[in-house]
Design a protein around this motif. Structure first.
Motif, short mmCIF file in Angstrom:
data_model
loop_
_atom_site.label_atom_id
_atom_site.label_comp_id
_atom_site.label_asym_id
_atom_site.label_seq_id
_atom_site.Cartn_x
_atom_site.Cartn_y
_atom_site.Cartn_z
N GLU A 48 0.85 -1.19 0.00
CA GLU A 48 0.00 0.00 0.00
C GLU A 48 0.88 1.24 0.00
OE1 GLU A 48 -3.66 2.10 2.47
OE2 GLU A 48 -2.73 0.29 3.27
N ASP A 49 0.59 2.14 -0.92
CA ASP A 49 1.29 3.42 -0.96
C ASP A 49 0.81 4.23 0.25
OD1 ASP A 49 1.55 6.33 -1.52
OD2 ASP A 49 2.48 5.62 -3.37
N GLU A 50 1.73 4.59 1.12
CA GLU A 50 1.35 5.28 2.36
C GLU A 50 0.76 6.66 2.10
OE1 GLU A 50 4.62 5.27 5.11
OE2 GLU A 50 4.76 3.09 5.09
N ASP A 51 1.13 7.29 1.01
CA ASP A 51 0.62 8.63 0.71
C ASP A 51 -0.76 8.59 0.05
OD1 ASP A 51 2.92 9.87 1.74
OD2 ASP A 51 3.97 9.60 -0.18
N SER A 52 -0.90 7.74 -0.95
CA SER A 52 -2.15 7.72 -1.73
C SER A 52 -3.14 6.66 -1.25
CB SER A 52 -1.84 7.48 -3.21
OG SER A 52 -1.39 6.14 -3.40
N GLY A 53 -2.66 5.64 -0.55
CA GLY A 53 -3.53 4.54 -0.15
C GLY A 53 -3.73 3.52 -1.25
N LYS A 54 -3.12 3.74 -2.41
CA LYS A 54 -3.28 2.82 -3.53
C LYS A 54 -2.68 1.46 -3.18
CE LYS A 54 -2.47 2.00 -8.33
NZ LYS A 54 -2.39 2.41 -9.64
#
Length: 170
Positions: A45-51
């Motif tokens: 999970e991308d910590e910034d975008s949540g993707k």
């Protein structure tokens, strides 16, 4: 002008159309799993975008040929971060694949032709190209966390063309 009436589902009257997820018996709940094993793939999970990014690396308990857990009953004891799906979390988990029956039923949608409850054949999930069979490139024991980014793939978040068909190809 009003929208045309929605065509009735051929699945009306079947338990996943007449019961809520919460009302299902244990066997009914378990039968919703199509056996694709996409949820058993390691995800980032991308910590910034949540993707969410899927990988082709599986949980150590996945039998990638059978697309089933080697120790389903004790999976949470052996893999503490294994997520047990339940009626509440299937509505909120952002990493369930688009074909997930739990997600489809929660959204009031029909199951696909290849789902074993529709086809009567547990192999149609493989025939439709939905399962992880033949696509897993190792387990979490084989790939260190710091190397998972090198194993990111797109296919688990997509639905193969033949799986989107309205009925089983002839």
């Amino acid at each position: 002008m009003t929208a045309p009436a929605k065509k009735p589902s051929a699945q009306e009257g079947l338990f996943w159309k007449t019961k809520t997820l919460e009302q299902m018996s244990g066997p009914e709940w378990e039968s919703l799993c199509d056996g694709c094993a996409r949820c058993c793939l390691e995800k980032l999970e991308d910590e910034d975008s949540g993707k969410i990014y899927f990988t082709h690396v599986s949980c150590r308990l996945l039998d990638a040929g059978l697309c089933g857990c080697k120790d389903y009953a004790n999976r949470s004891d052996q893999v503490p971060d294994c997520v047990r799906l339940d009626p509440a979390n299937v509505r909120t988990l952002n990493w369930l694949p688009p074909s997930c029956a739990y997600k489809l039923v929660a959204e009031g949608r029909d199951l696909y032709w290849w789902h074993p409850l529709i086809s009567g054949d547990p192999n149609t999930v493989h025939e439709a190209g939905v399962s992880v069979r033949g696509r897993v490139q190792g387990t979490e024991l084989d790939v260190n966390d710091e190397h998972l980014e090198q194993h990111i793939v797109q296919w688990p978040g997509l639905l193969p063309k033949r799986a989107r068909l309205k009925k089983r190809p002839a």
